[in-house]
Write an enzyme that holds these catalytic residues in place. Structure first.
Site, short mmCIF file in Angstrom:
data_model
loop_
_atom_site.label_atom_id
_atom_site.label_comp_id
_atom_site.label_asym_id
_atom_site.label_seq_id
_atom_site.Cartn_x
_atom_site.Cartn_y
_atom_site.Cartn_z
N ALA B 33 0.83 -1.18 0.07
CA ALA B 33 0.10 -0.07 0.08
C ALA B 33 0.76 1.34 0.10
O ALA B 33 1.98 1.21 0.27
CB ALA B 33 -1.08 0.01 1.45
N ASP B 34 0.44 2.29 -0.68
CA ASP B 34 0.82 3.82 -0.21
C ASP B 34 0.09 4.54 0.57
O ASP B 34 -0.96 3.84 0.98
CB ASP B 34 1.19 4.29 -1.68
CG ASP B 34 -0.01 4.84 -2.49
OD1 ASP B 34 -1.12 4.47 -2.05
OD2 ASP B 34 0.09 4.77 -3.72
N SER B 35 0.30 5.86 0.68
CA SER B 35 -0.28 6.63 1.57
C SER B 35 -1.61 6.94 1.11
O SER B 35 -2.61 6.90 2.03
CB SER B 35 0.29 7.97 1.86
OG SER B 35 0.45 8.71 0.58
#
Lengths: 411, 75
Positions: B33-35
Protein backbone atom coordinates in the site's frame (compact mmCIF):
# COMPACT_ATOMS: atom_id res chain seq x y z
CA UNK A 1 20.43 20.78 -37.91
CA UNK A 2 16.86 19.56 -37.60
CA UNK A 3 16.53 15.86 -36.83
CA UNK A 4 14.24 13.64 -38.89
CA UNK A 5 11.32 12.09 -36.99
CA UNK A 6 9.68 8.76 -37.85
CA UNK A 7 6.74 6.76 -36.52
CA UNK A 8 7.82 3.33 -35.35
CA UNK A 9 4.88 2.14 -33.28
CA UNK A 10 1.13 2.65 -33.07
CA UNK A 11 -1.66 1.60 -30.74
CA UNK A 12 -5.38 2.24 -30.89
CA UNK A 13 -8.27 1.57 -28.53
CA UNK A 14 -11.49 2.28 -30.41
CA UNK A 15 -14.96 1.03 -31.16
CA UNK A 16 -13.46 -0.28 -34.42
CA UNK A 17 -11.02 -2.56 -32.69
CA UNK A 18 -7.99 -2.78 -30.48
CA UNK A 19 -4.55 -2.41 -32.05
CA UNK A 20 -3.51 -0.17 -34.94
CA UNK A 21 -3.67 -2.83 -37.66
CA UNK A 22 -7.12 -4.11 -36.72
CA UNK A 23 -8.35 -0.53 -36.51
CA UNK A 24 -6.83 0.36 -39.88
CA UNK A 25 -8.36 -2.72 -41.52
CA UNK A 26 -11.81 -1.65 -40.29
CA UNK A 27 -11.20 1.86 -41.66
CA UNK A 28 -10.03 0.53 -45.04
CA UNK A 29 -13.19 -1.52 -45.30
CA UNK A 30 -15.42 1.41 -44.39
CA UNK A 31 -16.86 -0.23 -41.27
CA UNK A 32 -19.18 1.69 -39.00
CA UNK A 33 -18.07 1.94 -35.36
CA UNK A 34 -21.15 3.76 -34.08
CA UNK A 35 -23.89 2.13 -32.05
CA UNK A 36 -26.64 2.89 -29.56
CA UNK A 37 -25.31 4.31 -26.29
CA UNK A 38 -25.60 1.85 -23.41
CA UNK A 39 -23.08 3.18 -20.85
CA UNK A 40 -25.43 5.89 -19.67
CA UNK A 41 -29.18 6.49 -19.68
CA UNK A 42 -29.92 8.63 -22.74
CA UNK A 43 -33.71 8.37 -22.53
CA UNK A 44 -34.02 12.06 -21.59
CA UNK A 45 -31.41 13.26 -24.08
CA UNK A 46 -31.89 14.08 -27.77
CA UNK A 47 -28.78 12.11 -28.81
CA UNK A 48 -28.97 8.32 -28.76
CA UNK A 49 -25.83 7.08 -30.49
CA UNK A 50 -22.09 7.11 -29.85
CA UNK A 51 -18.87 5.27 -30.59
CA UNK A 52 -18.68 3.37 -27.31
CA UNK A 53 -16.11 0.72 -26.57
CA UNK A 54 -18.14 -2.27 -25.57
CA UNK A 55 -15.69 -4.96 -24.52
CA UNK A 56 -12.60 -3.31 -23.09
CA UNK A 57 -10.91 -5.33 -20.35
CA UNK A 58 -8.30 -3.13 -18.62
CA UNK A 59 -6.76 -6.11 -16.82
CA UNK A 60 -5.32 -7.30 -20.14
CA UNK A 61 -3.01 -4.29 -20.01
CA UNK A 62 -2.48 -3.60 -16.29
CA UNK A 63 -3.14 -5.27 -12.97
CA UNK A 64 -6.45 -4.92 -11.18
CA UNK A 65 -5.14 -2.51 -8.59
CA UNK A 66 -3.66 -0.19 -11.23
CA UNK A 67 -6.92 -0.28 -13.19
CA UNK A 68 -8.88 0.67 -10.08
CA UNK A 69 -6.72 3.76 -9.62
CA UNK A 70 -7.23 5.02 -13.18
CA UNK A 71 -10.08 6.76 -14.89
CA UNK A 72 -11.26 5.06 -18.08
CA UNK A 73 -9.46 7.62 -20.28
CA UNK A 74 -6.22 6.71 -18.58
CA UNK A 75 -6.85 2.97 -18.94
CA UNK A 76 -7.34 3.50 -22.68
CA UNK A 77 -4.10 5.51 -22.82
CA UNK A 78 -2.13 2.80 -21.05
CA UNK A 79 -3.59 0.05 -23.24
CA UNK A 80 -2.86 1.93 -26.48
CA UNK A 81 0.65 2.82 -25.25
CA UNK A 82 1.40 -0.80 -24.53
CA UNK A 83 0.27 -1.71 -28.05
CA UNK A 84 2.37 1.09 -29.53
CA UNK A 85 5.50 0.15 -27.57
CA UNK A 86 4.99 -3.54 -28.44
CA UNK A 87 4.71 -2.81 -32.18
CA UNK A 88 7.74 -0.50 -32.05
CA UNK A 89 9.79 -3.42 -30.65
CA UNK A 90 11.72 -0.90 -28.53
CA UNK A 91 14.14 -2.63 -26.19
CA UNK A 92 13.56 -0.70 -22.97
CA UNK A 93 16.69 -2.27 -21.45
CA UNK A 94 19.06 -0.86 -24.05
CA UNK A 95 17.76 2.64 -24.82
CA UNK A 96 18.62 5.79 -22.86
CA UNK A 97 15.39 6.31 -20.91
CA UNK A 98 16.47 9.83 -19.89
CA UNK A 99 16.02 10.72 -23.57
CA UNK A 100 12.58 9.13 -23.86
CA UNK A 101 9.51 11.25 -23.17
CA UNK A 102 5.74 11.40 -23.25
CA UNK A 103 3.19 13.93 -24.49
CA UNK A 104 -0.26 12.41 -24.26
CA UNK A 105 -3.24 14.73 -23.97
CA UNK A 106 -6.93 14.54 -23.22
CA UNK A 107 -9.64 17.03 -24.07
CA UNK A 108 -11.20 16.70 -20.65
CA UNK A 109 -9.52 14.04 -18.49
CA UNK A 110 -11.29 11.94 -15.86
CA UNK A 111 -14.84 13.14 -16.24
CA UNK A 112 -16.43 9.92 -14.97
CA UNK A 113 -14.26 10.06 -11.87
CA UNK A 114 -15.34 13.64 -11.27
CA UNK A 115 -19.01 12.70 -11.51
CA UNK A 116 -18.69 9.61 -9.31
CA UNK A 117 -16.90 11.54 -6.59
CA UNK A 118 -19.30 14.46 -6.81
CA UNK A 119 -22.07 11.95 -6.09
CA UNK A 120 -20.08 10.76 -3.07
CA UNK A 121 -19.78 14.39 -1.92
CA UNK A 122 -23.55 14.93 -2.18
CA UNK A 123 -24.50 11.63 -0.54
CA UNK A 124 -21.84 11.17 2.11
CA UNK A 125 -20.14 14.53 2.56
CA UNK A 126 -16.68 15.89 1.75
CA UNK A 127 -14.90 13.55 4.18
CA UNK A 128 -15.64 10.58 1.96
CA UNK A 129 -14.11 11.96 -1.26
CA UNK A 130 -11.59 9.37 -2.43
CA UNK A 131 -7.90 10.18 -1.98
CA UNK A 132 -7.60 8.97 -5.59
CA UNK A 133 -10.09 11.52 -6.88
CA UNK A 134 -7.54 14.17 -7.88
CA UNK A 135 -4.86 11.84 -9.31
CA UNK A 136 -7.51 9.92 -11.28
CA UNK A 137 -9.24 12.99 -12.64
CA UNK A 138 -6.38 15.26 -13.75
CA UNK A 139 -5.80 15.17 -17.51
CA UNK A 140 -1.99 15.00 -17.29
CA UNK A 141 -2.10 11.70 -15.44
CA UNK A 142 -2.02 9.67 -18.69
CA UNK A 143 1.41 11.17 -19.46
CA UNK A 144 2.45 10.50 -15.86
CA UNK A 145 1.21 6.90 -15.79
CA UNK A 146 2.73 6.07 -19.19
CA UNK A 147 6.10 7.40 -18.01
CA UNK A 148 5.87 5.25 -14.87
CA UNK A 149 4.88 2.22 -16.91
CA UNK A 150 7.80 2.39 -19.37
CA UNK A 151 10.35 4.25 -17.24
CA UNK A 152 10.47 7.20 -19.65
CA UNK A 153 12.28 9.90 -17.68
CA UNK A 154 12.74 12.61 -20.29
CA UNK A 155 10.50 15.39 -21.61
CA UNK A 156 6.95 15.03 -20.31
CA UNK A 157 3.84 17.17 -20.50
CA UNK A 158 0.14 17.12 -21.30
CA UNK A 159 -1.68 19.03 -24.00
CA UNK A 160 -5.30 20.11 -23.51
CA UNK A 161 -6.75 21.82 -26.59
CA UNK A 162 -10.19 20.20 -26.86
CA UNK A 163 -10.60 18.42 -30.19
CA UNK A 164 -7.17 19.56 -31.42
CA UNK A 165 -5.43 17.84 -28.48
CA UNK A 166 -4.20 14.77 -30.38
CA UNK A 167 -2.60 16.82 -33.15
CA UNK A 168 -1.05 19.32 -30.76
CA UNK A 169 0.40 16.51 -28.64
CA UNK A 170 1.95 14.75 -31.64
CA UNK A 171 3.10 18.03 -33.18
CA UNK A 172 4.77 19.14 -29.96
CA UNK A 173 6.40 15.71 -29.49
CA UNK A 174 7.64 15.87 -33.11
CA UNK A 175 9.29 19.22 -32.35
CA UNK A 176 10.89 17.89 -29.16
CA UNK A 177 12.69 15.18 -31.17
CA UNK A 178 13.33 17.45 -34.16
CA UNK A 179 15.23 19.94 -31.99
CA UNK A 180 17.22 17.18 -30.33
CA UNK A 181 15.67 17.11 -26.85
CA UNK A 182 14.63 13.43 -26.98
CA UNK A 183 15.26 10.27 -29.02
CA UNK A 184 11.87 8.64 -28.48
CA UNK A 185 8.45 10.04 -27.56
CA UNK A 186 5.19 8.28 -26.75
CA UNK A 187 2.49 10.65 -27.93
CA UNK A 188 -1.20 10.93 -28.73
CA UNK A 189 -4.49 11.39 -26.94
CA UNK A 190 -7.12 9.59 -24.89
CA UNK A 191 -10.74 10.40 -24.08
CA UNK A 192 -13.64 8.88 -22.17
CA UNK A 193 -16.49 11.32 -21.81
CA UNK A 194 -19.54 9.28 -22.66
CA UNK A 195 -20.74 10.11 -19.15
CA UNK A 196 -23.92 11.87 -18.06
CA UNK A 197 -22.20 15.25 -17.75
CA UNK A 198 -20.09 14.90 -20.89
CA UNK A 199 -22.88 13.67 -23.10
CA UNK A 200 -25.45 16.00 -21.53
CA UNK A 201 -23.13 18.97 -21.97
CA UNK A 202 -22.54 18.31 -25.64
CA UNK A 203 -26.29 17.78 -26.12
CA UNK A 204 -27.00 21.17 -24.52
CA UNK A 205 -24.58 22.79 -26.94
CA UNK A 206 -26.60 21.35 -29.80
CA UNK A 207 -23.35 20.01 -31.20
CA UNK A 208 -24.25 16.32 -31.41
CA UNK A 209 -26.30 14.49 -34.02
CA UNK A 210 -29.93 13.80 -33.11
CA UNK A 211 -30.17 11.11 -35.75
CA UNK A 212 -31.04 7.91 -33.83
CA UNK A 213 -29.78 5.61 -36.60
CA UNK A 214 -26.22 4.52 -35.79
CA UNK A 215 -25.64 3.68 -39.45
CA UNK A 216 -26.17 7.20 -40.73
CA UNK A 217 -25.66 9.55 -37.75
CA UNK A 218 -22.06 10.52 -38.58
CA UNK A 219 -22.15 11.74 -42.18
CA UNK A 220 -19.50 14.37 -42.84
CA UNK A 221 -19.92 16.41 -46.05
CA UNK A 222 -23.46 15.06 -46.53
CA UNK A 223 -26.35 17.50 -46.87
CA UNK A 224 -28.28 15.77 -44.07
CA UNK A 225 -25.52 15.85 -41.46
CA UNK A 226 -26.75 17.31 -38.18
CA UNK A 227 -23.92 17.09 -35.68
CA UNK A 228 -21.02 15.02 -34.46
CA UNK A 229 -21.16 11.59 -32.85
CA UNK A 230 -19.22 11.31 -29.62
CA UNK A 231 -16.65 8.52 -29.34
CA UNK A 232 -14.21 7.18 -26.80
CA UNK A 233 -10.76 5.64 -26.97
CA UNK A 234 -7.10 6.39 -27.44
CA UNK A 235 -4.55 6.69 -30.19
CA UNK A 236 -0.87 6.48 -29.31
CA UNK A 237 2.24 6.67 -31.46
CA UNK A 238 5.84 5.86 -30.71
CA UNK A 239 7.86 8.43 -32.63
CA UNK A 240 11.58 8.37 -32.88
CA UNK A 241 14.62 10.20 -34.16
CA UNK A 242 15.43 8.72 -37.58
CA UNK A 243 19.01 7.53 -36.88
CA UNK A 244 17.92 6.07 -33.55
CA UNK A 245 15.22 4.06 -35.35
CA UNK A 246 17.49 2.91 -38.18
CA UNK A 247 20.32 1.92 -35.85
CA UNK A 248 18.07 -0.51 -33.99
CA UNK A 249 16.52 -1.84 -37.20
CA UNK A 250 13.02 -0.53 -36.46
CA UNK A 251 10.12 -0.87 -38.90
CA UNK A 252 9.15 2.64 -39.95
CA UNK A 253 5.46 3.30 -40.63
CA UNK A 254 5.79 6.89 -41.91
CA UNK A 255 7.71 10.10 -41.33
CA UNK A 256 6.44 13.27 -39.64
CA UNK A 257 7.65 16.32 -41.55
CA UNK A 258 5.49 19.30 -40.60
CA UNK A 259 3.37 20.87 -37.89
CA UNK A 260 1.18 23.94 -37.93
CA UNK A 261 -0.67 25.44 -34.99
CA UNK A 262 -2.79 28.59 -34.82
CA UNK A 263 -5.83 30.06 -33.09
CA UNK A 264 -8.91 31.71 -34.61
CA UNK A 265 -9.05 34.27 -31.78
CA UNK A 266 -12.68 34.66 -32.75
CA UNK A 267 -15.25 32.64 -30.75
CA UNK A 268 -15.20 30.05 -27.96
CA UNK A 269 -16.83 27.32 -30.05
CA UNK A 270 -17.69 28.47 -33.60
CA UNK A 271 -14.99 28.40 -36.28
CA UNK A 272 -14.14 31.78 -37.83
CA UNK A 273 -16.49 32.32 -40.80
CA UNK A 274 -13.90 32.14 -43.55
CA UNK A 275 -11.88 29.52 -41.72
CA UNK A 276 -8.86 31.75 -41.83
CA UNK A 277 -7.36 30.27 -38.63
CA UNK A 278 -7.52 26.76 -40.06
CA UNK A 279 -6.05 27.98 -43.33
CA UNK A 280 -3.11 29.56 -41.53
CA UNK A 281 -2.53 26.32 -39.62
CA UNK A 282 -2.43 24.28 -42.83
CA UNK A 283 -0.19 26.82 -44.53
CA UNK A 284 2.15 26.92 -41.54
CA UNK A 285 2.32 23.12 -41.60
CA UNK A 286 3.10 22.99 -45.34
CA UNK A 287 5.79 25.65 -44.89
CA UNK A 288 7.24 23.75 -41.94
CA UNK A 289 7.45 20.62 -44.13
CA UNK A 290 9.20 22.69 -46.80
CA UNK A 291 7.00 21.37 -49.62
CA UNK A 292 4.57 22.76 -52.19
CA UNK A 293 0.82 22.36 -51.58
CA UNK A 294 0.59 20.40 -54.85
CA UNK A 295 2.76 17.64 -53.38
CA UNK A 296 0.04 16.70 -50.93
CA UNK A 297 -2.11 13.79 -52.08
CA UNK A 298 -4.47 13.30 -49.14
CA UNK A 299 -5.98 15.22 -46.24
CA UNK A 300 -7.55 13.51 -43.26
CA UNK A 301 -10.21 16.11 -42.51
CA UNK A 302 -11.32 17.23 -39.09
CA UNK A 303 -14.74 16.58 -40.73
CA UNK A 304 -16.91 16.40 -37.64
CA UNK A 305 -20.27 16.16 -39.47
CA UNK A 306 -21.56 19.34 -37.83
CA UNK A 307 -23.36 21.82 -40.08
CA UNK A 308 -20.71 24.50 -39.40
CA UNK A 309 -17.46 22.57 -39.50
CA UNK A 310 -17.53 20.76 -42.81
CA UNK A 311 -18.19 23.60 -45.29
CA UNK A 312 -15.82 25.81 -43.31
CA UNK A 313 -13.08 23.20 -43.62
CA UNK A 314 -13.68 22.83 -47.36
CA UNK A 315 -13.39 26.62 -47.69
CA UNK A 316 -10.09 26.45 -45.85
CA UNK A 317 -8.74 23.83 -48.25
CA UNK A 318 -9.79 25.91 -51.24
CA UNK A 319 -8.09 28.94 -49.76
CA UNK A 320 -4.83 27.05 -49.17
CA UNK A 321 -4.77 24.92 -52.31
CA UNK A 322 -6.53 27.16 -54.86
CA UNK A 323 -7.26 25.29 -58.12
CA UNK A 324 -5.46 22.19 -56.84
CA UNK A 325 -8.25 21.71 -54.22
CA UNK A 326 -10.27 20.04 -57.00
CA UNK A 327 -7.65 17.32 -57.34
CA UNK A 328 -6.98 16.62 -53.68
CA UNK A 329 -8.65 13.78 -51.75
CA UNK A 330 -9.96 14.71 -48.31
CA UNK A 331 -11.93 12.14 -46.33
CA UNK A 332 -13.35 12.19 -42.83
CA UNK A 333 -12.81 8.94 -41.01
CA UNK A 334 -15.05 10.31 -38.24
CA UNK A 335 -17.85 8.94 -40.42
CA UNK A 336 -16.74 5.54 -39.06
CA UNK A 337 -15.02 6.27 -35.74
CA UNK A 338 -17.21 9.05 -34.42
CA UNK A 339 -15.45 12.00 -32.84
CA UNK A 340 -12.97 10.96 -30.18
CA UNK A 341 -12.42 14.60 -29.13
CA UNK A 342 -8.95 14.78 -27.55
CA UNK A 343 -8.03 11.41 -29.07
CA UNK A 344 -9.38 12.25 -32.54
CA UNK A 345 -6.19 13.74 -33.98
CA UNK A 346 -4.24 10.81 -32.57
CA UNK A 347 -6.27 8.01 -34.17
CA UNK A 348 -6.39 10.07 -37.36
CA UNK A 349 -2.60 10.35 -37.36
CA UNK A 350 -2.58 6.54 -37.27
CA UNK A 351 -5.00 6.48 -40.24
CA UNK A 352 -2.90 9.00 -42.16
CA UNK A 353 0.34 7.11 -41.51
CA UNK A 354 -1.22 3.81 -42.60
CA UNK A 355 -2.74 5.47 -45.70
CA UNK A 356 0.74 6.59 -46.75
CA UNK A 357 2.32 3.23 -45.91
CA UNK A 358 -0.24 1.21 -47.86
CA UNK A 359 -1.02 3.73 -50.61
CA UNK A 360 -4.71 3.58 -49.76
CA UNK A 361 -7.17 6.42 -49.22
CA UNK A 362 -9.74 5.67 -46.51
CA UNK A 363 -13.34 6.60 -47.34
CA UNK A 364 -15.90 8.99 -45.88
CA UNK A 365 -18.86 6.68 -45.34
CA UNK A 366 -22.57 7.65 -45.26
CA UNK A 367 -22.25 10.13 -48.12
CA UNK A 368 -25.63 9.73 -49.78
CA UNK A 369 -26.21 13.27 -50.90
CA UNK A 370 -23.05 15.35 -50.88
CA UNK A 371 -23.52 18.96 -49.77
CA UNK A 372 -22.73 21.29 -52.72
CA UNK A 373 -20.98 23.53 -50.18
CA UNK A 374 -18.63 20.61 -49.48
CA UNK A 375 -17.66 20.01 -53.09
CA UNK A 376 -14.43 18.17 -52.58
CA UNK A 377 -13.30 14.63 -53.38
CA UNK A 378 -14.19 13.16 -50.00
CA UNK A 379 -13.48 9.57 -51.16
CA UNK A 380 -17.20 8.83 -50.82
CA UNK A 381 -18.24 5.52 -49.30
CA UNK A 382 -15.46 3.31 -50.68
CA UNK A 383 -11.73 3.63 -50.12
CA UNK A 384 -9.29 3.39 -53.02
CA UNK A 385 -5.65 2.90 -53.87
CA UNK A 386 -3.53 5.97 -54.51
CA UNK A 387 0.20 6.40 -54.46
CA UNK A 388 0.61 9.42 -52.25
CA UNK A 389 3.81 10.92 -50.92
CA UNK A 390 2.57 13.53 -48.46
CA UNK A 391 -0.62 13.82 -46.42
CA UNK A 392 -2.06 16.30 -43.95
CA UNK A 393 -4.26 15.67 -40.93
CA UNK A 394 -6.38 18.50 -39.55
CA UNK A 395 -7.79 19.02 -36.08
CA UNK A 396 -9.80 21.99 -34.88
CA UNK A 397 -10.93 22.49 -31.31
CA UNK A 398 -13.25 24.56 -29.12
CA UNK A 399 -11.28 27.62 -28.12
CA UNK A 400 -10.43 28.23 -31.76
CA UNK A 401 -7.49 25.82 -31.72
CA UNK A 402 -6.23 24.67 -35.10
CA UNK A 403 -3.50 22.07 -35.52
CA UNK A 404 -2.24 20.36 -38.65
CA UNK A 405 0.28 17.55 -39.09
CA UNK A 406 2.11 16.69 -42.30
CA UNK A 407 3.21 13.08 -42.75
CA UNK A 408 5.36 11.62 -45.50
CA UNK A 409 5.51 8.13 -46.96
CA UNK A 410 8.67 6.50 -45.69
CA UNK A 411 11.07 5.70 -48.49
CA UNK B 1 -15.46 -11.81 13.08
CA UNK B 2 -13.63 -8.49 12.75
CA UNK B 3 -10.45 -9.99 11.26
CA UNK B 4 -12.40 -11.71 8.47
CA UNK B 5 -14.25 -8.53 7.60
CA UNK B 6 -11.05 -6.46 7.61
CA UNK B 7 -9.34 -9.09 5.49
CA UNK B 8 -12.12 -8.92 2.92
CA UNK B 9 -11.83 -5.12 2.69
CA UNK B 10 -8.05 -5.28 2.39
CA UNK B 11 -8.34 -7.77 -0.47
CA UNK B 12 -10.77 -5.45 -2.23
CA UNK B 13 -8.89 -2.22 -1.63
CA UNK B 14 -5.30 -3.33 -2.10
CA UNK B 15 -5.82 -6.09 -4.66
CA UNK B 16 -3.84 -8.65 -2.66
CA UNK B 17 -4.48 -12.37 -2.10
CA UNK B 18 -6.41 -13.40 0.99
CA UNK B 19 -3.71 -15.93 1.93
CA UNK B 20 -1.09 -13.17 2.13
CA UNK B 21 -2.94 -11.39 4.93
CA UNK B 22 -2.23 -12.08 8.59
CA UNK B 23 -2.67 -10.04 11.77
CA UNK B 24 1.01 -9.09 11.51
CA UNK B 25 0.84 -7.85 7.87
CA UNK B 26 2.02 -4.27 7.49
CA UNK B 27 -0.08 -2.38 4.94
CA UNK B 28 2.94 -0.63 3.44
CA UNK B 29 5.77 -3.13 3.88
CA UNK B 30 3.90 -6.40 3.27
CA UNK B 31 0.80 -5.51 1.26
CA UNK B 32 2.23 -2.87 -1.09
CA UNK B 33 0.00 0.00 0.00
CA UNK B 34 0.97 3.65 -0.33
CA UNK B 35 -0.27 6.61 1.72
CA UNK B 36 -3.31 7.14 -0.54
CA UNK B 37 -4.30 3.47 -0.26
CA UNK B 38 -4.25 3.77 3.51
CA UNK B 39 -6.51 6.83 3.50
CA UNK B 40 -8.95 4.95 1.30
CA UNK B 41 -8.75 1.83 3.44
CA UNK B 42 -9.45 3.77 6.62
CA UNK B 43 -12.52 5.30 4.94
CA UNK B 44 -13.71 1.83 3.95
CA UNK B 45 -13.23 0.57 7.51
CA UNK B 46 -15.17 3.55 8.89
CA UNK B 47 -18.07 2.76 6.55
CA UNK B 48 -18.02 -0.98 7.16
CA UNK B 49 -17.95 -0.68 10.95
CA UNK B 50 -19.94 2.57 11.23
CA UNK B 51 -17.32 4.42 13.22
CA UNK B 52 -15.15 7.51 12.96
CA UNK B 53 -11.42 7.02 13.16
CA UNK B 54 -9.75 10.37 14.04
CA UNK B 55 -6.62 11.18 12.00
CA UNK B 56 -4.41 10.92 15.09
CA UNK B 57 -5.64 7.35 15.65
CA UNK B 58 -5.55 6.45 11.95
CA UNK B 59 -1.85 7.32 11.84
CA UNK B 60 -1.18 4.58 14.38
CA UNK B 61 -2.88 1.90 12.30
CA UNK B 62 -0.06 0.36 10.28
CA UNK B 63 -0.85 -3.35 10.39
CA UNK B 64 -3.96 -5.47 9.93
CA UNK B 65 -3.73 -6.30 13.65
CA UNK B 66 -3.74 -2.58 14.56
CA UNK B 67 -6.96 -2.12 12.58
CA UNK B 68 -8.65 -5.17 14.11
CA UNK B 69 -7.66 -4.05 17.60
CA UNK B 70 -8.91 -0.50 17.10
CA UNK B 71 -12.23 -1.66 15.68
CA UNK B 72 -12.77 -4.27 18.42
CA UNK B 73 -12.17 -1.63 21.11
CA UNK B 74 -14.26 1.11 19.54
CA UNK B 75 -17.30 -0.53 18.01
Amino acid sequence: MKKRVVITGAGVVSSLGFGAEQFWNSIREGKNGISEVTKIDVSNLPTKVGAEIKDFDPTLYMDKKEAKRMDRFNQYAIAASKMAVDTSKLDLESIDLDRCGVIVGSGIGGMETFEDQHTVLLNKGPGRISPFFIPMMIANMASGQIAIRFGFKGFNECVVTACATGNNAIGDAFKVIQRGDADVMITGGAEACITMMGFGGFCSMGAMSKNPDPNTASRPFDKDRDGFVCGEGAGILVIEEYEHAVNRGADIIAEIVGYGCTCDAYHITAPSPEGEGGARSMQMCINDAGIKPEEIGYINAHGTSTPLNDPSEVKVVKKVFGEYAKKIAMSSTKSMTGHLLGAAGAIEAVVTAMALRDGFLPPTINVKNQDPECDIDCVPNVGRKADIKYALSNALGFGGHNATLCLKKFE
Amino acid sequence: MVFEKVKKLVVEQLGVEEDDISMESSFIDDLGADSLDIVELIMALEEEFSLEIPDTEAEKITTVGDAVEYITKNS
